[in-house]
Design a protein around this motif. Structure first.
Motif, PDB file in Angstrom:
ATOM      1  N   LEU A 123       0.812  -1.215   0.000  1.00  0.00           N
ATOM      2  CA  LEU A 123       0.000   0.000   0.000  1.00  0.00           C
ATOM      3  C   LEU A 123       0.843   1.261   0.000  1.00  0.00           C
ATOM      4  O   LEU A 123       0.573   2.211  -0.749  1.00  0.00           O
ATOM      5  N   HIS A 124       1.846   1.306   0.852  1.00  0.00           N
ATOM      6  CA  HIS A 124       2.650   2.523   0.960  1.00  0.00           C
ATOM      7  C   HIS A 124       3.415   2.796  -0.333  1.00  0.00           C
ATOM      8  O   HIS A 124       3.539   3.947  -0.757  1.00  0.00           O
ATOM      9  N   ALA A 125       3.920   1.739  -0.970  1.00  0.00           N
ATOM     10  CA  ALA A 125       4.622   1.928  -2.239  1.00  0.00           C
ATOM     11  C   ALA A 125       3.648   2.391  -3.322  1.00  0.00           C
ATOM     12  O   ALA A 125       3.966   3.265  -4.131  1.00  0.00           O
ATOM     13  N   LEU A 126       2.457   1.809  -3.331  1.00  0.00           N
ATOM     14  CA  LEU A 126       1.457   2.158  -4.342  1.00  0.00           C
ATOM     15  C   LEU A 126       1.015   3.611  -4.230  1.00  0.00           C
ATOM     16  O   LEU A 126       0.816   4.291  -5.245  1.00  0.00           O
ATOM     17  N   LEU A 127       0.870   4.083  -2.988  1.00  0.00           N
ATOM     18  CA  LEU A 127       0.299   5.414  -2.755  1.00  0.00           C
ATOM     19  C   LEU A 127       1.343   6.475  -2.420  1.00  0.00           C
ATOM     20  O   LEU A 127       0.989   7.620  -2.140  1.00  0.00           O
ATOM     21  N   ALA A 128       2.617   6.093  -2.461  1.00  0.00           N
ATOM     22  CA  ALA A 128       3.678   7.034  -2.076  1.00  0.00           C
ATOM     23  C   ALA A 128       3.671   8.282  -2.940  1.00  0.00           C
ATOM     24  O   ALA A 128       3.825   9.404  -2.458  1.00  0.00           O
ATOM     25  N   GLU A 129       3.492   8.088  -4.247  1.00  0.00           N
ATOM     26  CA  GLU A 129       3.468   9.225  -5.163  1.00  0.00           C
ATOM     27  C   GLU A 129       2.135   9.253  -5.890  1.00  0.00           C
ATOM     28  O   GLU A 129       1.677   8.234  -6.401  1.00  0.00           O
ATOM     29  N   ARG A 130       1.537  10.419  -5.922  1.00  0.00           N
ATOM     30  CA  ARG A 130       0.251  10.576  -6.618  1.00  0.00           C
ATOM     31  C   ARG A 130       0.517  11.128  -8.010  1.00  0.00           C
ATOM     32  O   ARG A 130       1.048  12.225  -8.163  1.00  0.00           O
TER      33      ARG A 130
ATOM     34  N   MET B 135      -9.688   0.194   5.387  1.00  0.00           N
ATOM     35  CA  MET B 135      -9.912   1.622   5.144  1.00  0.00           C
ATOM     36  C   MET B 135      -8.876   2.461   5.879  1.00  0.00           C
ATOM     37  O   MET B 135      -8.305   3.406   5.326  1.00  0.00           O
ATOM     38  N   LYS B 136      -8.625   2.108   7.115  1.00  0.00           N
ATOM     39  CA  LYS B 136      -7.655   2.861   7.914  1.00  0.00           C
ATOM     40  C   LYS B 136      -6.263   2.774   7.308  1.00  0.00           C
ATOM     41  O   LYS B 136      -5.549   3.780   7.209  1.00  0.00           O
ATOM     42  N   ALA B 137      -5.881   1.575   6.861  1.00  0.00           N
ATOM     43  CA  ALA B 137      -4.546   1.397   6.276  1.00  0.00           C
ATOM     44  C   ALA B 137      -4.385   2.219   4.999  1.00  0.00           C
ATOM     45  O   ALA B 137      -3.340   2.854   4.779  1.00  0.00           O
ATOM     46  N   VAL B 138      -5.422   2.235   4.159  1.00  0.00           N
ATOM     47  CA  VAL B 138      -5.345   3.021   2.922  1.00  0.00           C
ATOM     48  C   VAL B 138      -5.305   4.511   3.237  1.00  0.00           C
ATOM     49  O   VAL B 138      -4.510   5.255   2.648  1.00  0.00           O
ATOM     50  N   ARG B 139      -6.158   4.949   4.163  1.00  0.00           N
ATOM     51  CA  ARG B 139      -6.174   6.374   4.507  1.00  0.00           C
ATOM     52  C   ARG B 139      -4.824   6.821   5.072  1.00  0.00           C
ATOM     53  O   ARG B 139      -4.347   7.917   4.767  1.00  0.00           O
ATOM     54  N   GLU B 140      -4.201   5.985   5.876  1.00  0.00           N
ATOM     55  CA  GLU B 140      -2.891   6.336   6.437  1.00  0.00           C
ATOM     56  C   GLU B 140      -1.827   6.382   5.346  1.00  0.00           C
ATOM     57  O   GLU B 140      -0.977   7.285   5.325  1.00  0.00           O
ATOM     58  N   ALA B 141      -1.866   5.433   4.421  1.00  0.00           N
ATOM     59  CA  ALA B 141      -0.876   5.402   3.336  1.00  0.00           C
ATOM     60  C   ALA B 141      -1.059   6.571   2.374  1.00  0.00           C
ATOM     61  O   ALA B 141      -0.100   7.000   1.713  1.00  0.00           O
ATOM     62  N   ALA B 142      -2.284   7.098   2.293  1.00  0.00           N
ATOM     63  CA  ALA B 142      -2.576   8.214   1.382  1.00  0.00           C
ATOM     64  C   ALA B 142      -2.789   9.526   2.138  1.00  0.00           C
ATOM     65  O   ALA B 142      -3.406  10.453   1.608  1.00  0.00           O
ATOM     66  N   ALA B 143      -2.255   9.604   3.348  1.00  0.00           N
ATOM     67  CA  ALA B 143      -2.476  10.798   4.182  1.00  0.00           C
ATOM     68  C   ALA B 143      -1.949  12.071   3.534  1.00  0.00           C
ATOM     69  O   ALA B 143      -2.441  13.172   3.814  1.00  0.00           O
TER      70      ALA B 143
END
Length: 320
Positions: free
Chosen positions: A181-188, A203-211
């Motif tokens: 998740l963190h690698a996927l969402l690191a750069e927008r 949901m919480k994990a995705v929201r944190e990775a895309a904070a």
């Protein structure tokens, strides 16, 4: 405000998707077309036992809607809704439902859509993916499941139109079948919007990775209010209804919806957790203490979910 329209549908087909998930196809009893909708929409289903639950529509809309498809997971800690659907509803039964409504729409301004589905949260995102594929839009559908046996709507995912856009994460698979998740969402990527639906932990994990993503580019649909949500009581305040020219007091242990109902003003409600958007009205969102999970940051400037939100100060102005 009047109550929302209620429809009667027949359960045309029930199919088992996984050991825990059933798909229900709902059609008009006389074969007529059903009200149209956009991908991301959901319906309220009124089921045996007096329960009412919201379920996303799991198929992209067509010009003439002949049926709705929903997926229902049998929850081990069900409050009665999913148990009723699994144990008491049969093919041929008639059910009352609401007309579709959408608080989780695709954003037309997005150049790329990143869809992230956890478990049964795939239902609205599958409809979105189908709609995007049909119009040749740019999107990626990431589906997270425990394993192949727990993958709902697998046949729909095998559609050649979705294959180039699908990334599948299986907890029980090897490393090649997992998404970081963190690698996927690191750069927008520029003009990318993120849509997420699934269980609370996902949901919480995705929201944190895309904070670090801009708030108005992140769109979420929850099954239930997060366990750390501020949904308790607060200080008393007053609702000022601009169109009526009256004020309505709201007690510390009372919701704005209940206060309005007490004076005879009907505000439709459904989930009563700030998830479905049924009770959203126009108002001074800047003066509200928002506790919902259905409005975007920009929408909160001029809208309020009355089932859960309160005033920041002594008064909250509504366009009612």
């Amino acid at each position: 405000m009047s109550l929302e329209r209620t429809l009667t549908v027949r359960v045309e087909r029930i199919s088992r998707e996984t050991p825990e998930i059933l798909a229900f196809e709902l059609a008009h009893p006389w074969g007529r077309a059903l009200p149209g909708y956009e991908a991301g929409a959901h319906i309220d289903v009124h089921m045996p036992g007096g329960f009412s639950r919201q379920y996303s529509l799991a198929r992209a809309p067509s010009n003439a809607v002949s049926s709705y498809v929903i997926g229902v997971k049998r929850e081990a800690e069900s409050r009665g809704g999913s148990a009723s659907m699994h144990e008491r509803v049969r093919e041929g039964d008639l059910l009352a439902i609401s007309a579709p409504r959408n608080t989780f729409p695709l954003r037309e301004e997005a150049g790329h859509h990143l869809l992230m589905a956890g478990g049964i949260g795939m239902t609205p995102l599958l409809a979105m993916a189908q709609a995007l594929a049909a119009r040749g839009a740019s999107f990626t559908l990431c589906v997270f499941a425990r394993g192949e046996d727990h993958l709902a709507f697998a046949d729909a995912l095998r559609n050649p139109a979705l294959a180039p856009h699908l990334r599948l994460h299986l907890d029980q698979g090897d490393a090649s079948q997992r998404i970081d998740l963190h690698a996927l969402l690191a750069e927008r990527a520029p003009n990318t919007h993120l849509y997420v639906c699934g269980p609370g932990g996902f949901m919480k994990a995705v929201r944190e990775a895309a904070a670090h993503w801009p708030e108005d580019t992140l769109h979420a649909e929850y099954f239930a209010a997060p366990t750390d949500a501020n949904t308790g009581t607060g200080l008393p305040f007053t609702l000022r209804l601009a169109q009526r020219g009256i004020s309505v007091p709201v007690a510390a242990d009372q919701t704005a919806v209940d206060a309005l109902h007490e004076v005879g003003i009907d505000i439709p409600v459904s989930c009563q957790q700030g998830l479905c958007g049924t009770c959203v009205v126009e108002g001074d969102g800047e003066g509200a203490e928002h506790r919902d999970f259905c409005l975007t940051g920009s929408e909160r400037r001029h809208k309020v979910a009355l089932c859960c939100s309160r005033a920041k100060g002594r008064e909250l102005v509504l366009q009612l």
